[in-house]
Design an enzyme around this catalytic site. Sequence first.
Site, PDB file in Angstrom:
ATOM      1  N   SER A  60      39.865  38.137  37.674  1.00  0.00           N
ATOM      2  CA  SER A  60      39.853  39.269  37.130  1.00  0.00           C
ATOM      3  C   SER A  60      41.026  40.192  36.903  1.00  0.00           C
ATOM      4  O   SER A  60      42.226  39.629  37.158  1.00  0.00           O
ATOM      5  CB  SER A  60      39.017  40.449  37.975  1.00  0.00           C
ATOM      6  OG  SER A  60      39.665  41.151  38.804  1.00  0.00           O
ATOM      7  N   LYS A  61      40.969  41.136  36.116  1.00  0.00           N
ATOM      8  CA  LYS A  61      42.071  41.965  35.786  1.00  0.00           C
ATOM      9  C   LYS A  61      43.198  42.387  37.078  1.00  0.00           C
ATOM     10  O   LYS A  61      44.371  42.342  36.998  1.00  0.00           O
ATOM     11  CB  LYS A  61      41.957  43.177  35.280  1.00  0.00           C
ATOM     12  CG  LYS A  61      41.713  43.253  33.738  1.00  0.00           C
ATOM     13  CD  LYS A  61      41.788  44.536  32.994  1.00  0.00           C
ATOM     14  CE  LYS A  61      41.574  44.359  31.419  1.00  0.00           C
ATOM     15  NZ  LYS A  61      40.493  45.436  30.848  1.00  0.00           N
ATOM     16  N   ARG A  62      42.601  42.678  37.974  1.00  0.00           N
ATOM     17  CA  ARG A  62      43.159  42.770  39.278  1.00  0.00           C
ATOM     18  C   ARG A  62      44.126  41.850  39.767  1.00  0.00           C
ATOM     19  O   ARG A  62      45.291  42.136  40.419  1.00  0.00           O
ATOM     20  CB  ARG A  62      42.154  42.802  40.465  1.00  0.00           C
ATOM     21  CG  ARG A  62      42.313  43.894  41.574  1.00  0.00           C
ATOM     22  CD  ARG A  62      40.817  44.058  41.990  1.00  0.00           C
ATOM     23  NE  ARG A  62      40.132  42.858  42.331  1.00  0.00           N
ATOM     24  CZ  ARG A  62      40.179  41.853  43.141  1.00  0.00           C
ATOM     25  NH1 ARG A  62      41.144  42.018  44.358  1.00  0.00           N
ATOM     26  NH2 ARG A  62      39.270  40.943  43.097  1.00  0.00           N
TER      27      ARG A  62
END
Length: 277
Positions: free
Chosen positions: A203-205
């Site tokens: 994910s973006k994380r």
Amino acid sequence: MIAVRFAPSPTGYLHVGGARTALFNFLYARNQKGRFLLRIEDTDRERSRPEFEKEILDSLTWLGLAWDGEPIRQSERISFYQKEAERLLSDGKAYEETKEGKRAILFRVPKREIKLYDSLRGEVVFNTEIFEDIVLIKSDGFPTYHWACVLDDHEMEISHVIRGEDHLSNTPKQMLLIEAMGWKPPAYVHLPLILGADGTPLSKRHGAVSVTNYRREGFLSEGLDNYLALLGWGAPENQEFFTLAQLVQKFSLKKLIRSAARFNLEKLRWVNAQHLR
Ligand code: GLU
């Protein structure tokens, strides 16, 4: 003749996973002197957007993944999918269901075992008892993903379907449809998942953003191509630096790695820095 396709749904931006799938299809086609085709799977009327389609094509072009011929757009081929469904209806392999005056067409799933050969996993056996009948044409007249995919792969003479592991459970359903049409299935390769550095879904994380984002941040397309190629492909002699032309030359499906790849932003930055130099 080898022919592969990248078949994005224009329901979002081109991300790391999609870009890696496109890259591997491209590398395989160019290495084998085959065709690399593009198909826009825009039959989800609610979620498909022209601006996503444009962003995906722009990103592929920026990455240097030039496709052969004109892209196929599924929303322009609705009557073809409907016509082909009539064939299975008249053979008794499909049936109609009418609700509130609207008609859908469903494929009657034969209950049995189906064997899928995946070049990374070997033979995978599915029991179709657990499958529900497969919708071919929805009540709005649009085809489902499975139906349009099977018909187009056949018409485009796709020899190898190379797509993400998330599609592994779709493949036996598509094989049933291919068989019902009296065709031979293509070869299948399901690419391992890409996880974040900590092993959780990407994910973006984890610093994974759209291709457009990396482009805006000043990454080089060759740096990104190079890094993406290392996600699931075991490069010869642990070499890590490749130009796109070198990747084309060295790429082999036989060297794919079965276990999940881990996305590492630091490594991407490092690879990109090598290209900047
Ligand atoms: N449109 C599908 C997706 O974006 C492609 C599936 C396939 O390659 O068959 O996941």
